[in-house]
Design a protein around this motif. Structure first.
Motif: not given
Ligand code: 7TS
Length: 416
Positions: A38, A101-103, A133, A179, A181, A183, A208, A211, A231, A233-234, A368, A372, A388
């Motif tokens: 995650a 990324g998502a952020t 985020a 969101m 799902a 995290n 969002d 996940q 994102s 990378h996930k 982790r 989170h 987690r």
């Molecule tokens: N939204 C959700 C639901 C996430 O789980 C995460 C990252 C983000 C946004 C942000 O994603 P990013 O790629 O822009 O950083 N979640 C996590 C986590 O649960 N542990 O490390 C990053």
């Protein structure tokens, strides 16, 4: 689609060979049991090779030169955009904006759509289970624009409290962000119901999908999402690349995010004209290798099959849920397996999650620990932090067994 458990595990063993890192033995001699997906997933050989090939054979900037390398790089970059569009069933690749990324995707909407559409008297609705985020950008913009930020509460089981929805989702709500799902509690939210509720009061929705996109088939048109973010990378792709999907008319009407090269059609000293969507939102040299790598990740996931991945994770999660419940003093956060995606956050009586994680690491198990990036959710559940375990297509039941054995060991160490 129904898959038998034997088929699931045979296939997983084969898939593991696609991920070089999963062959790794840690310095303490233990094989790696990677259960921190995650946070970030591992990358298959095909993604690593695709990026390597770009740097070795056709590394050049995109949308600029008319030389061979630049044309090849531009073509690969735009093909990646088309792959991503098909992957989430977007009507057009023009609706796929590459971000970091998502952020960054959420910030883009907050800074552009937010500035153009929100002011005093308006409300933005988010939920208590959001990742930072999807909280902090709205808090920042609220200070600047004077709108009100409201929250959908959650139940003790980590579900959105839908009975409270009519209280917080009203005609004043201009945007509902949630969101798909979680995290932390793992909950898969009832997106269709939430979108319908937003439509009934005329609000736009931002989903969002950080996940969800990596773990299940997603159709942004069927969901009727106004904005959908995730994102790379996930989902087996590289870091530094993510996506904002948006409805065409919304993206067209939004002002740009950052100014610079590539996002303009014309620049005069007296002022500038913007490029068309998606380029209007992609100022400067983009993450070219990363976008092409994300395209390869999409190919990989599609070849494995998103239905299969979802089913595999459900199976592993059901198994892990039952096995972890055997561990004395272990509290699982969130709902029953049927209502959750492939992750389980938990606390162990009397042991700080960071200590749990450190002890699991001795057995080669990567999980982790912390909040989170969901502090309000932890506050609501009355805890500071949790550990987690999060699963992906390459995790096995045997790895869950290693986790559970290591959790028993943690109990032993701390009960001495
Ligand atoms: N939204 C959700 C639901 C996430 O789980 C995460 C990252 C983000 C946004 C942000 O994603 P990013 O790629 O822009 O950083 N979640 C996590 C986590 O649960 N542990 O490390 C990053």
């Amino acid at each position: 689609m129904i898959f038998s458990e034997t088929l699931l595990s045979d296939r997983t063993q084969k898939l593991r060979q696609d991920f070089p890192i999963l062959q790794r033995v840690l310095p303490n001699g233990r094989p790696l049991v990677y259960l921190d997906n995650a946070a970030s997933s591992q990358k298959p050989e095909s993604v690593i090779q695709t990026m390597d090939d770009y740097y070795r054979r056709y590394n050049a900037n995109v949308h600029r030169g008319v030389h061979t390398l630049s044309e090849e790089a531009t073509e690969a970059f735009e093909i990646a955009r088309e792959k991503v569009a098909k992957f989430i069933h977007a009507p057009s690749a023009r609706q796929i904006i590459f971000t970091r990324g998502a952020t960054e995707s959420i910030n883009l909407v907050a800074y552009t759509w937010g500035r153009a559409n929100l002011g005093p008297g308006d409300e933005v609705l988010i939920t208590e289970m959001e990742h930072h985020a999807n909280i902090v950008p709205w808090q920042i913009m609220k200070e600047q624009l004077g709108f009100t930020l409201r929250y959908v509460p959650i139940t003790n089981h980590g579900l959105l409290d839908l009975d409270e929805l009519p209280e917080v989702l009203t005609e004043r709500t201009k945007l509902f962000c949630f969101m798909h799902a979680s995290n932390v509690v793992g909950t898969i939210n009832p997106v269709q119901e939430l979108v319908a509720a937003a439509r009934a009061v005329g609000a736009k929705v931002l989903i969002d999908g950080a996940q969800s996109v990596p773990h299940m088939p997603i159709d942004v048109q069927a969901l009727d999402a106004d904005f959908y973010v995730f994102s790379g990378h996930k989902m087996c792709g590289p870091t530094g690349i993510g996506v904002l999907y948006g409805k065409r008319e919304l993206l067209e009407a939004m002002p740009p995010f950052m100014g610079g090269g590539d996002m303009i059609r014309e620049v005069k000293l007296s002022g500038s004209k913007w490029n068309s969507v998606p380029f209007k939102f992609e100022a400067g040299t983009p993450a070219i290798a990363e976008a092409i790598g994300l395209g390869a990740a999409v190919d990989y996931l599609q070849q494995v099959g998103m239905e299969w991945i979802h089913e595999h994770e459900r199976e592993i999660t059901r198994y892990a849920y039952a096995r972890m419940a055997e561990v004395e003093g272990l509290r699982i956060l969130g709902p029953k397996p049927e209502q959750r995606g492939g992750l389980i956050a938990f606390t162990l009586n009397g042991i700080h999650p960071h200590d749990v994680s450190a002890i699991l690491d001795r057995s080669g198990v990567a999980v982790r620990a912390g909040h989170h990036c969901a502090q309000p959710l932890h506050d609501r559940l009355g805890i500071h932090a949790s550990a987690r375990a999060s699963f992906y297509l390459y995790n096995t039941r045997e790895e869950v067994d290693v986790l559970v054995d290591a959790l028993h060991k943690a109990q032993d160490v701390f009960s001495l």
